[in-house]
Enzyme design. Structure first.
Site, PDB file in Angstrom:
ATOM      1  N   PRO A 173       0.826  -1.040  -0.808  1.00  0.00           N
ATOM      2  CG  PRO A 173      -0.253  -0.954   2.127  1.00  0.00           C
ATOM      3  CD  PRO A 173       0.553  -1.546   1.266  1.00  0.00           C
ATOM      4  CG  ASN A 174      -0.476   4.488   1.256  1.00  0.00           C
ATOM      5  OD1 ASN A 174      -1.161   4.578   0.808  1.00  0.00           O
ATOM      6  ND2 ASN A 174      -0.161   3.662   2.577  1.00  0.00           N
TER       7      ASN A 174
ATOM      8  NE  ARG B 289       2.629   7.136   2.074  1.00  0.00           N
ATOM      9  CZ  ARG B 289       3.205   6.316   2.379  1.00  0.00           C
ATOM     10  NH1 ARG B 289       4.317   5.772   1.970  1.00  0.00           N
ATOM     11  NH2 ARG B 289       3.753   5.880   3.817  1.00  0.00           N
TER      12      ARG B 289
ATOM     13  CE1 TYR C 248       8.741   4.847   2.532  1.00  0.00           C
ATOM     14  CE2 TYR C 248       7.180   7.273   2.825  1.00  0.00           C
ATOM     15  CZ  TYR C 248       7.762   5.992   3.941  1.00  0.00           C
ATOM     16  OH  TYR C 248       6.921   5.757   5.077  1.00  0.00           O
TER      17      TYR C 248
ATOM     18  CG  ASN D 195       9.075  -1.986  -0.108  1.00  0.00           C
ATOM     19  OD1 ASN D 195       7.545  -1.761   1.240  1.00  0.00           O
ATOM     20  ND2 ASN D 195       9.062  -0.881  -0.005  1.00  0.00           N
TER      21      ASN D 195
ATOM     22  CB  ALA E 269       1.502   0.178   5.911  1.00  0.00           C
TER      23      ALA E 269
ATOM     24  CG  ASP F 214       0.428 -17.215   7.838  1.00  0.00           C
ATOM     25  OD1 ASP F 214       1.318 -17.352   8.738  1.00  0.00           O
ATOM     26  OD2 ASP F 214      -0.690 -16.764   8.787  1.00  0.00           O
TER      27      ASP F 214
ATOM     28  CD  GLU G  54      10.742  -7.424   5.409  1.00  0.00           C
ATOM     29  OE1 GLU G  54      10.240  -6.516   5.743  1.00  0.00           O
ATOM     30  OE2 GLU G  54      11.359  -8.908   6.159  1.00  0.00           O
TER      31      GLU G  54
ATOM     32  CG  HIS H 131      11.086  -2.449   4.911  1.00  0.00           C
ATOM     33  ND1 HIS H 131       9.814  -2.202   4.421  1.00  0.00           N
ATOM     34  CD2 HIS H 131      11.597  -3.630   5.403  1.00  0.00           C
ATOM     35  CE1 HIS H 131       9.498  -3.653   5.299  1.00  0.00           C
ATOM     36  NE2 HIS H 131      10.170  -3.887   5.558  1.00  0.00           N
TER      37      HIS H 131
ATOM     38  NE  ARG I 218       9.638   6.672   8.371  1.00  0.00           N
ATOM     39  CZ  ARG I 218       9.445   5.494   7.864  1.00  0.00           C
ATOM     40  NH1 ARG I 218       9.076   4.765   6.785  1.00  0.00           N
ATOM     41  NH2 ARG I 218       7.349   6.307   7.618  1.00  0.00           N
TER      42      ARG I 218
ATOM     43  NE  ARG J  67       6.445   4.636   9.906  1.00  0.00           N
ATOM     44  CZ  ARG J  67       5.503   4.513   8.836  1.00  0.00           C
ATOM     45  NH1 ARG J  67       5.235   3.084   8.482  1.00  0.00           N
ATOM     46  NH2 ARG J  67       4.968   5.482   8.874  1.00  0.00           N
TER      47      ARG J  67
END
Length: 146
Positions: A12-13, A20, A25, A76, A79, A89, A100, A102, A109, A113
């Site tokens: 999301p986002n 943003r 970011y 990524n 949230a 899962d 993973e 980020h 942060r 998080r």
């Protein structure tokens, strides 16, 4: 043998990257990140299927589908990193190597998080390397998959 394909998942986002909170970011857009991943993976003999969604179920469905035609997953989760046992899962269930990523250093942060449900099922985690984190993740997975 499964095709030499990686699944790139953005949560999301992340569709708003480039506009943003660029102080956190950066200015790189999601389209630019996806193209960089395609280019790096292509140079290593892999194709890429990219998915971004603000909806958890869409991401889970894409992860499930990867079981049939992908060899690894770069994710990524946005949230959902901190909230989604369901995504963790799903990643575990498909039994594919997971990297993973980020963009920001989540450990510098807000305290919420600092915890990731995804990290427990990931082969590796990159945080704070900006868009290069995606490249590192692709190179790591491709190196392990041969």
């Amino acid at each position: 043998m499964t095709e030499r394909r990686l699944l790139l998942v953005n949560g999301p986002n992340l569709n708003l990257l480039g506009t943003r909170q660029p102080e956190i970011y950066g200015a790189t857009t999601l389209a630019q990140i996806e193209q960089m991943v395609v280019d790096v993976a292509g140079g290593l003999g892999f194709s890429v299927r990219a998915v971004q969604s603000n909806h958890e179920g869409v991401l889970i469905d894409a992860i499930h589908a990867a079981r049939d035609d992908c060899r690894g997953i770069v994710i990524n989760p946005g949230a959902f990193t901190h909230t989604s046992v369901a995504i963790a899962d799903a990643l575990s269930a498909v039994e594919l190597p997971v990297a993973e990523v980020h963009l920001s250093n989540v450990h510098r942060r807000e305290p919420f998080r600092h915890h990731s449900y995804v990290s427990a099922v990931a082969e590796m985690v990159i945080a704070g390397a900006g868009p290069l984190g995606y490249e590192y993740a692709v190179r790591y997975l491709a190196g392990g998959l041969g």
